[in-house]
Design a protein around this motif. Structure first.
Motif, PDB file in Angstrom:
ATOM      1  N   LEU A 101       0.122  -5.579  -0.826  1.00 17.05           N
ATOM      2  CA  LEU A 101       0.728  -4.286  -1.134  1.00 17.05           C
ATOM      3  C   LEU A 101       0.028  -3.626  -2.322  1.00 17.05           C
ATOM      4  O   LEU A 101      -0.196  -2.410  -2.333  1.00 17.05           O
ATOM      5  CB  LEU A 101       2.215  -4.467  -1.431  1.00 17.05           C
ATOM      6  CG  LEU A 101       3.033  -3.195  -1.655  1.00 17.05           C
ATOM      7  CD1 LEU A 101       2.983  -2.301  -0.428  1.00 17.05           C
ATOM      8  CD2 LEU A 101       4.475  -3.549  -1.997  1.00 17.05           C
ATOM      9  N   GLY A 106      -1.057  -0.400  -0.599  1.00 12.75           N
ATOM     10  CA  GLY A 106       0.025   0.572  -0.701  1.00 12.75           C
ATOM     11  C   GLY A 106       0.702   0.853   0.624  1.00 12.75           C
ATOM     12  O   GLY A 106       1.350   1.890   0.797  1.00 12.75           O
ATOM     13  N   SER A 107       0.606  -0.069   1.576  1.00 12.89           N
ATOM     14  CA  SER A 107       1.149   0.138   2.921  1.00 12.89           C
ATOM     15  C   SER A 107       2.673   0.213   2.911  1.00 12.89           C
ATOM     16  O   SER A 107       3.356  -0.686   2.418  1.00 12.89           O
ATOM     17  CB  SER A 107       0.695  -1.004   3.837  1.00 12.89           C
ATOM     18  OG  SER A 107       1.423  -1.008   5.039  1.00 12.89           O
ATOM     19  N   GLY A 163       5.288  -2.873   2.661  1.00 12.24           N
ATOM     20  CA  GLY A 163       6.304  -2.793   1.616  1.00 12.24           C
ATOM     21  C   GLY A 163       7.703  -3.002   2.162  1.00 12.24           C
ATOM     22  O   GLY A 163       8.535  -3.675   1.539  1.00 12.24           O
ATOM     23  N   SER A 179       1.194   7.351   4.578  1.00 18.87           N
ATOM     24  CA  SER A 179       1.157   5.944   4.194  1.00 18.87           C
ATOM     25  C   SER A 179      -0.257   5.395   4.230  1.00 18.87           C
ATOM     26  O   SER A 179      -0.652   4.632   3.367  1.00 18.87           O
ATOM     27  CB  SER A 179       2.080   5.070   5.075  1.00 18.87           C
ATOM     28  OG  SER A 179       2.095   3.742   4.620  1.00 18.87           O
TER      29      SER A 179
END
Length: 314
Positions: free
Chosen positions: A155, A159-160, A164, A257
């Motif tokens: 993550l 930053g998915s 998350g 995303s």
């Protein structure tokens, strides 16, 4: 024989996602699914042997985790596909769609669990084989903790949203499994039979709270919600620090995303040549990509002082 000619690659589409990050996402989602299936099998056996509704609640959560992890696996694979002629903004919204599906699935599971827990509250049943139940929960805690640490690592790099959401499930599982151990100790060793269904209800409330948070974030992405205020302030600061930029307006942002989309109007001196204006815009985009490397950036150039219609957004 000559092979048939292929259509040229479409132009004006997003660059494909970073292959290394794509591999990380695929690996972590596969690991998540494998862990969920293993825990489901383990908890089915423990639930049958102990009859504990708290273990049943943990089993329900693991089943929902398995379903959510499967959806996440498929969504991440879809989201990582490069943009094409039919999807020039990419396939990134597959991730918030998966997160929304997870939220609905978890919420439904929590409601079913609440019904069973309330029934047990009025018709309490003793918990058997407490040692087995505790041992199963300890194993589940260790395995889940390893997975959560791996998800946290992925993550931080990607930053998915889908990863998350999956991580949130398993972080909650750590608390849930500790609650089940407490329930078994209170029920079997201290004779407080009401503890089992009460803790199950608390677990269900925790699941509903998590589902709400996941669903709200996914809805923001699906509805093209603006980036957070701190991101917008950072973008403004970066752009206004570019030599030659005299102002900006109509800043619009969103995230799928996988990619970030940034659009704005730059205000430049009217006497500058097209070449000079283009160079300034390129520098603005270059500086933005230092902080937003996955961004698709669109700039519109306006001469400063031009009597334009009132900007819709500052």
């Amino acid at each position: 024989m000559m092979s048939p000619a292929r259509d040229p690659a479409p132009t004006g589409v997003l660059a494909p996602p970073d292959p290394a990050l794509a591999r990380l996402k695929r690996r972590v989602t596969m690991a998540s699914l494998c862990v969920a299936l293993a825990l489901v099998a383990l908890k089915i056996a423990a639930s049958i042997m102990t009859g504990s509704v708290s273990i049943l609640s943990s089993l329900v959560d693991s089943v929902s985790d398995a379903g959510a992890s499967l959806v996440t696996l498929l969504a991440v694979r879809q989201a990582m596909r490069p943009a094409d002629a039919g999807h020039r903004f990419g396939h990134g919204k597959a991730e918030p769609l998966a997160a929304m599906g997870q939220a609905l699935f978890v919420a439904g599971s929590a409601l079913l669990l609440t019904v069973e827990a309330v029934r047990r509250l009025f018709q309490p049943e003793p918990v058997g084989e407490g040692t087995i139940g505790i041992a199963v929960m300890v194993i589940a805690i260790i395995v889940t903790l390893v997975l959560v640490r791996y998800q946290t690592h992925v993550l931080a790099k990607t930053g998915s949203m889908a990863v998350g959401a999956d991580r949130l499930h398993y972080t909650g599982d750590l608390l849930i499994n500790l609650g089940v151990i407490t329930s078994i100790v209170l029920s079997q060793y201290l004779g407080i039979t009401e503890a089992d269904p009460v803790i199950a209800v608390l677990i269900a409330l925790h699941l509903l709270r998590g589902a709400w948070g996941i669903g709200r974030s996914a809805l923001d992405a699906l509805m093209d919600h603006e980036l957070p205020a701190e991101d917008r302030a950072r973008i403004r600061a970066i752009i206004l620090a570019v030599p030659g930029v005299k102002g900006m307006h109509d800043l619009r942002t969103r995230s799928s995303s996988v990619h970030t989309f940034i659009q704005m109007h730059l205000e430049l001196l009217p006497e500058q040549s097209l070449t000079q204006a283009h160079t300034i815009a390129d520098e603005a985009e270059r500086r933005l990509r230092v902080h937003y490397p996955d961004a698709e950036i669109i700039t519109h150039l306006d001469p400063m002082g031009h009597d334009e219609a009132v900007p819709r957004f500052r």
